[in-house]
Design a protein around this motif. Sequence first.
Motif, PDB file in Angstrom:
ATOM      1  N   HIS A 164       0.840  -1.183   0.000  1.00 53.67           N
ATOM      2  CA  HIS A 164       0.000   0.000   0.000  1.00 53.67           C
ATOM      3  C   HIS A 164       0.879   1.238   0.000  1.00 53.67           C
ATOM      4  O   HIS A 164       2.007   1.226   0.494  1.00 53.67           O
ATOM      5  CB  HIS A 164      -0.906  -0.018   1.239  1.00 53.67           C
ATOM      6  CG  HIS A 164      -1.963   1.029   1.209  1.00 53.67           C
ATOM      7  ND1 HIS A 164      -1.757   2.280   1.705  1.00 53.67           N
ATOM      8  CD2 HIS A 164      -3.229   1.011   0.738  1.00 53.67           C
ATOM      9  CE1 HIS A 164      -2.857   3.004   1.552  1.00 53.67           C
ATOM     10  NE2 HIS A 164      -3.761   2.247   0.968  1.00 53.67           N
ATOM     11  N   GLN A 165       0.379   2.312  -0.527  1.00 59.87           N
ATOM     12  CA  GLN A 165       1.176   3.543  -0.629  1.00 59.87           C
ATOM     13  C   GLN A 165       1.625   4.071   0.722  1.00 59.87           C
ATOM     14  O   GLN A 165       2.627   4.772   0.829  1.00 59.87           O
ATOM     15  CB  GLN A 165       0.388   4.615  -1.364  1.00 59.87           C
ATOM     16  CG  GLN A 165      -0.887   5.032  -0.651  1.00 59.87           C
ATOM     17  CD  GLN A 165      -1.733   5.966  -1.479  1.00 59.87           C
ATOM     18  OE1 GLN A 165      -1.381   6.270  -2.598  1.00 59.87           O
ATOM     19  NE2 GLN A 165      -2.836   6.410  -0.932  1.00 59.87           N
ATOM     20  N   HIS A 166       0.904   3.731   1.796  1.00 54.84           N
ATOM     21  CA  HIS A 166       1.291   4.204   3.118  1.00 54.84           C
ATOM     22  C   HIS A 166       2.372   3.329   3.746  1.00 54.84           C
ATOM     23  O   HIS A 166       2.803   3.594   4.854  1.00 54.84           O
ATOM     24  CB  HIS A 166       0.072   4.272   4.038  1.00 54.84           C
ATOM     25  CG  HIS A 166      -0.923   5.294   3.584  1.00 54.84           C
ATOM     26  ND1 HIS A 166      -2.242   4.978   3.382  1.00 54.84           N
ATOM     27  CD2 HIS A 166      -0.789   6.600   3.252  1.00 54.84           C
ATOM     28  CE1 HIS A 166      -2.884   6.065   2.956  1.00 54.84           C
ATOM     29  NE2 HIS A 166      -2.031   7.049   2.859  1.00 54.84           N
ATOM     30  N   CYS A 167       2.781   2.301   3.053  1.00 58.59           N
ATOM     31  CA  CYS A 167       3.824   1.407   3.562  1.00 58.59           C
ATOM     32  C   CYS A 167       5.184   1.810   3.021  1.00 58.59           C
ATOM     33  O   CYS A 167       5.954   0.985   2.558  1.00 58.59           O
ATOM     34  CB  CYS A 167       3.513  -0.034   3.173  1.00 58.59           C
ATOM     35  SG  CYS A 167       2.022  -0.653   3.916  1.00 58.59           S
ATOM     36  N   ALA A 168       5.508   3.076   3.068  1.00 57.67           N
ATOM     37  CA  ALA A 168       6.747   3.568   2.477  1.00 57.67           C
ATOM     38  C   ALA A 168       7.952   3.347   3.375  1.00 57.67           C
ATOM     39  O   ALA A 168       9.069   3.596   2.988  1.00 57.67           O
ATOM     40  CB  ALA A 168       6.611   5.048   2.139  1.00 57.67           C
TER      41      ALA A 168
END
Length: 135
Positions: free
Chosen positions: A111-115
């Motif tokens: 997910h994009q928030h898992c950077a």
Amino acid sequence: MTRTGAISEEFWAVVEPLMPSDEGKCGRRFGDHRLMLEGIAWRFRTGSPWRDLPADFGPWQTVWKRHHRWSLDGTYDTMFTQVAAVFGVDAEMVEDLEKLLSVDSTSVRAHQHCAGARSDTLATGGSVELQESPR
């Protein structure tokens, strides 16, 4: 349109005696185990979300609950063991199963928030000092 037929008669004859009984169970009795297994097979064959399960199989929540229950109580393990004992498993089948069940990590997207940013640095706005753990 009917979507059943993935479970053959010979397979069902082996698996049916292994299905959990609703003997002594409080509340509603189990629905048709074969129909639930057909729904589970349909869902994994198509790769669709549980909510997209066709109404032919009943409520998607019921099918999911049965799948979840069988995963936890060992029903699937017993089924796989019995099917392997009755139909036999050779080296080619094992290789095919490993290919089918293996996951290629290159195709798994995060997910994009898992950077990878630490959440405690966002709250303070500053850097965080790492402490060595005692040995």
